[in-house]
Design a protein around this motif. Structure first.
Motif, mmCIF file in Angstrom:
data_model
loop_
_atom_site.group_PDB
_atom_site.id
_atom_site.type_symbol
_atom_site.label_atom_id
_atom_site.label_comp_id
_atom_site.label_asym_id
_atom_site.label_seq_id
_atom_site.Cartn_x
_atom_site.Cartn_y
_atom_site.Cartn_z
ATOM 1 N N GLY A 43 0.778 -1.232 0.000
ATOM 2 C CA GLY A 43 0.000 0.000 0.000
ATOM 3 C C GLY A 43 0.806 1.278 0.000
ATOM 4 N N ASP A 247 -5.139 -2.992 6.446
ATOM 5 C CA ASP A 247 -4.260 -3.639 7.428
ATOM 6 C C ASP A 247 -4.121 -5.120 7.120
ATOM 7 O OD1 ASP A 247 -3.054 -2.128 9.596
ATOM 8 O OD2 ASP A 247 -5.083 -1.454 10.033
ATOM 9 N N ASP A 333 -4.092 6.525 14.062
ATOM 10 C CA ASP A 333 -4.296 7.972 14.149
ATOM 11 C C ASP A 333 -5.688 8.376 14.610
ATOM 12 O OD1 ASP A 333 -1.780 8.846 13.515
ATOM 13 O OD2 ASP A 333 -2.126 8.703 11.360
HETATM 14 C C1 LIG Z 1 0.428 2.340 3.319
HETATM 15 C C2 LIG Z 1 -0.386 2.406 4.577
HETATM 16 C C3 LIG Z 1 -0.440 3.584 5.283
HETATM 17 C C4 LIG Z 1 -1.174 3.641 6.480
HETATM 18 N N1 LIG Z 1 -1.200 4.824 7.157
HETATM 19 C C5 LIG Z 1 -1.885 4.909 8.301
HETATM 20 C C6 LIG Z 1 -1.940 6.141 9.018
HETATM 21 O O1 LIG Z 1 -1.398 7.170 8.594
HETATM 22 N N2 LIG Z 1 -2.614 6.155 10.199
HETATM 23 C C7 LIG Z 1 -3.219 5.040 10.697
HETATM 24 O O2 LIG Z 1 -3.823 5.111 11.766
HETATM 25 N N3 LIG Z 1 -3.229 3.872 10.019
HETATM 26 C C8 LIG Z 1 -2.579 3.793 8.839
HETATM 27 N N4 LIG Z 1 -2.570 2.594 8.145
HETATM 28 C C9 LIG Z 1 -3.270 1.419 8.689
HETATM 29 C C10 LIG Z 1 -4.688 1.188 8.120
HETATM 30 O O3 LIG Z 1 -4.870 1.840 6.906
HETATM 31 C C11 LIG Z 1 -5.748 1.669 9.116
HETATM 32 O O4 LIG Z 1 -5.613 1.008 10.346
HETATM 33 C C12 LIG Z 1 -7.188 1.502 8.585
HETATM 34 O O5 LIG Z 1 -8.057 2.330 9.303
HETATM 35 C C13 LIG Z 1 -7.679 0.056 8.658
HETATM 36 O O6 LIG Z 1 -9.000 0.017 8.159
HETATM 37 P P1 LIG Z 1 -9.488 -1.179 7.222
HETATM 38 O O7 LIG Z 1 -10.938 -1.020 7.042
HETATM 39 O O8 LIG Z 1 -8.665 -1.225 6.003
HETATM 40 O O9 LIG Z 1 -9.146 -2.415 8.158
HETATM 41 P P2 LIG Z 1 -8.971 -4.020 7.823
HETATM 42 O O10 LIG Z 1 -7.620 -4.199 7.259
HETATM 43 O O11 LIG Z 1 -10.117 -4.414 6.964
HETATM 44 O O12 LIG Z 1 -9.124 -4.581 9.242
HETATM 45 C C14 LIG Z 1 -8.177 -4.283 10.254
HETATM 46 C C15 LIG Z 1 -8.567 -5.000 11.554
HETATM 47 O O13 LIG Z 1 -9.751 -4.437 12.085
HETATM 48 C C16 LIG Z 1 -10.752 -5.423 12.262
HETATM 49 N N5 LIG Z 1 -12.030 -4.801 11.886
HETATM 50 C C17 LIG Z 1 -12.344 -4.186 10.728
HETATM 51 N N6 LIG Z 1 -13.590 -3.671 10.781
HETATM 52 C C18 LIG Z 1 -14.085 -3.998 11.990
HETATM 53 C C19 LIG Z 1 -15.340 -3.754 12.641
HETATM 54 N N7 LIG Z 1 -16.335 -3.061 12.064
HETATM 55 N N8 LIG Z 1 -15.495 -4.242 13.894
HETATM 56 C C20 LIG Z 1 -14.504 -4.926 14.493
HETATM 57 N N9 LIG Z 1 -13.303 -5.178 13.938
HETATM 58 C C21 LIG Z 1 -13.093 -4.713 12.695
HETATM 59 C C22 LIG Z 1 -10.347 -6.563 11.367
HETATM 60 O O14 LIG Z 1 -10.765 -7.788 11.900
HETATM 61 C C23 LIG Z 1 -8.841 -6.477 11.371
HETATM 62 O O15 LIG Z 1 -8.309 -7.150 12.479
HETATM 63 C C24 LIG Z 1 -1.858 2.502 6.951
HETATM 64 C C25 LIG Z 1 -1.833 1.311 6.209
HETATM 65 C C26 LIG Z 1 -1.098 1.259 5.030
HETATM 66 C C27 LIG Z 1 -1.078 -0.013 4.252
#
Ligand SMILES: Cc1cc2nc3c(=O)[nH]c(=O)nc-3n(C[C@H](O)[C@H](O)[C@H](O)COP(=O)(O)OP(=O)(O)OC[C@H]3O[C@@H](n4cnc5c(N)ncnc54)[C@H](O)[C@@H]3O)c2cc1C
Ligand code: FES
Ligand code: FES
Length: 497
Positions: A43, A247, A333
């Motif tokens: 990503g 994630d 964040d």
């Molecule tokens: C290149 C890159 C940059 C990033 N930069 C940042 C950043 O600047 N700041 C930051 O905070 N994060 C960052 N992240 C991490 C990520 O993007 C965030 O944590 C994002 O909010 C995850 O959301 P998702 O829907 O993609 O989660 P998923 O990958 O779909 O799930 C993540 C986890 O949450 C659980 N989950 C998902 N939805 C629910 C729900 N409704 N109820 C209960 N559990 C749930 C899943 O079981 C899993 O364990 C980054 C990731 C990448 C790859």
């Protein structure tokens, strides 16, 4: 059972025999659509960017670019995808394809050298080309190719054609240099009425479909309603819940994690509502950060400060609040911001719902009170909001970086006195925390330099920061104190006395 299918560049194809963990990127390349590139598989580079037809904010459908390396192809069952190959049009059989306007501008303005990053840039650029509110404001400025500098009514991050350069914040190029790419972005016009992708925005997006995709011993499952999903999670407590997969996709690609059963929650209507009531705002846990940003449109200013600092546009197009809280990461964040806003979480399982203050949600490193089989359905923010807010993310890069320390402030200051202070911290303990001692050091005190200095001293001592490759413990503590001093310096003139 209905076979899982995906529409790519207008042609429908079965997802089988791809394994349930296969990414959209690998699926496309396996089918010969090798314009979509793998740079990092986590990503960070945007070489894999593709367009997905999603529910629109101001039109029925938006073309949304996402990182194909992170999303399982089974998550796009019943959905429509356009790759860089699908942007060009073939006007008559046997004739060469006519470049899409963004491809044309990239070519004529020298926006591509080795070309590895170009299909990804082109997809991100095309999404911005079709963004309805850009189109509505485009057309000012006489020579867009001159770029924004010095053009009246623009800033360095927006072109005279309304192009927001942050649309490209998730795309990296290592050889062309960004100026020609920016020139191309600022030169694109407005889609014509005949443009098929512009016309597609006027029709509804593909509806989410229930998916039961199994290969060998693993499964990717999607149910149509929250109740069905919660029943499934009760039957399969081992299942991995996935929303945007920003994630989870990294776990699969980089750490080779595999799950016997993945349950998708990203299209559940009950997790995708956003309501502004008289006494609270409720944000569905599966709305993407981009959707929340556009739909709130400044209603919650502290969230408005968070979003541009959270990853890149490509990641925010998939990332959800549920996923950010679901990881339980101490350096996510959103938790500091949501703690400062006194958020609570609506948790749902097959027996019903409960509301938990976020301040009581985290119990240890990546631990929370959430039970097996329980989902985060929504985040609730009480109203009214405190008027003085700030989010300071201290990271090595200004954009698209993981925070070393994050501090969110929400202060109510009246008559020159701090009436209420809420401060959320990330990166200083095993969990996100409230800075309770600092809040007490501020409340009831005049909002003066002396108060800020004294409270900054208290803030430096909050949490138990660690030293790691991102920052030392001393640096993290120092940044906490600086953050409060910065807030004071930035706000004293604006605060009513
Ligand atoms: C290149 C890159 C940059 C990033 N930069 C940042 C950043 O600047 N700041 C930051 O905070 N994060 C960052 N992240 C991490 C990520 O993007 C965030 O944590 C994002 O909010 C995850 O959301 P998702 O829907 O993609 O989660 P998923 O990958 O779909 O799930 C993540 C986890 O949450 C659980 N989950 C998902 N939805 C629910 C729900 N409704 N109820 C209960 N559990 C749930 C899943 O079981 C899993 O364990 C980054 C990731 C990448 C790859
Ligand atoms: S391959 Fe780098 S973001 Fe997907
Ligand atoms: S043109 Fe070579 S990486 Fe961008």
């Amino acid at each position: 059972m209905v076979t899982a299918r995906i529409t790519v560049n207008g042609k429908e194809a079965p997802i089988a025999p791809a394994a349930p963990h296969t990414t959209v990127l690998d699926f496309l390349r396996e089918r010969g659509l090798t314009g979509t590139k793998e740079g990092c598989a986590e990503g960070e580079c945007g070489a894999c960017s593709v367009l997905v037809a999603r529910p629109g904010v101001s039109k029925p459908t938006d073309w949304v670019p996402v990182n194909a390396c992170l999303v399982p192809v089974a998550a796009l069952d019943g959905q429509e995808v356009v790759t860089s190959e699908g942007l060009a049009t073939v006007e008559a059989p046997g004739t060469p394809p006519v470049l899409h306007p963004v491809q044309e501008e990239m070519a004529v303005r020298g926006g591509s050298q080795c070309g590895y990053c170009t299909p990804g840039f082109v997809c991100s650029m095309a999404a911005e080309y079709y963004r309805p509110d850009r189109c509505a404001h485009a057309g000012q400025g006489s020579d867009p190719a001159e770029g924004a500098d010095g053009v009246a009514g623009t800033d360095p991050e927006h072109g005279p054609n309304g192009f927001d350069l942050h649309a490209l914040s998730g795309n990296l190029c290592r050889c062309t240099g960004y100026r020609p790419i920016r020139d191309a972005a600022f030169a694109v016009g407005v889609p014509t009425d005949e443009d098929p992708l512009a016309r597609r925005r006027e029709q509804d997006p593909p509806a989410p479909v229930a998916t039961e995709y199994r290969q060998d011993d693993s499964a990717f499952l999607r149910r149509g309603t929250l109740a069905e999903t919660l029943r499934l999670l009760r039957e399969r407590p081992d299942a991995v819940v996935v929303a945007g997969s920003t994630d989870w996709g990294v776990e699969v690609n980089i750490r080779s994690r595999r799950a016997d059963c993945v349950v998708a929650v990203d299209r559940l209507p009950e997790l995708r509502e956003l309501r502004v009531e008289s006494d609270h705002v409720e944000i569905g846990a599966a709305l993407t950060l981009t959707e929340i940003e556009r739909r709130l449109d400044g209603t919650v200013p502290l969230l408005g400060q968070l979003f541009p600092q959270f990853a890149s546009r490509l990641i925010r197009n998939g990332a959800t609040l549920g996923g950010n809280l679901g990881t339980g990461s101490p350096i996510g964040d959103s938790p500091p911001v949501l703690l400062a806003l006194e958020a609570s979480l609506v948790l749902a399982d097959a027996d019903g719902e409960r509301e938990v203050p976020l301040a009581e949600y985290f119990t240890g490193y990546r631990q929370s009170v959430r039970r097996p089989g329980e989902l985060i359905r929504a985040v609730r923010l009480p109203l009214p909001l405190s008027p003085v807010t700030a989010f300071h993310k201290i990271a090595k890069r200004r954009f698209d970086d993981i925070s070393s320390v994050a501090v969110a402030f929400a202060l109510d200051i009246g008559g020159g006195t701090v009436r209420k202070a809420r401060i959320g911290l990330g990166g200083v303990a095993a969990t996100p925390v409230r800075a309770l001692a600092t809040e007490a050091a501020l409340e009831g005190r005049p909002w003066t330099a002396e108060t800020a200095e004294a409270a900054a001293g208290v803030l430096r001592g909050e949490g138990t920061p660690m030293s790691d490759h991102r920052a030392s413990a001393d640096y993290r503590s120092a940044m906490l104190g600086q953050s409060l001093l910065k807030l004071h310096a930035q706000t004293t003139e604006a605060v009513p006395s």
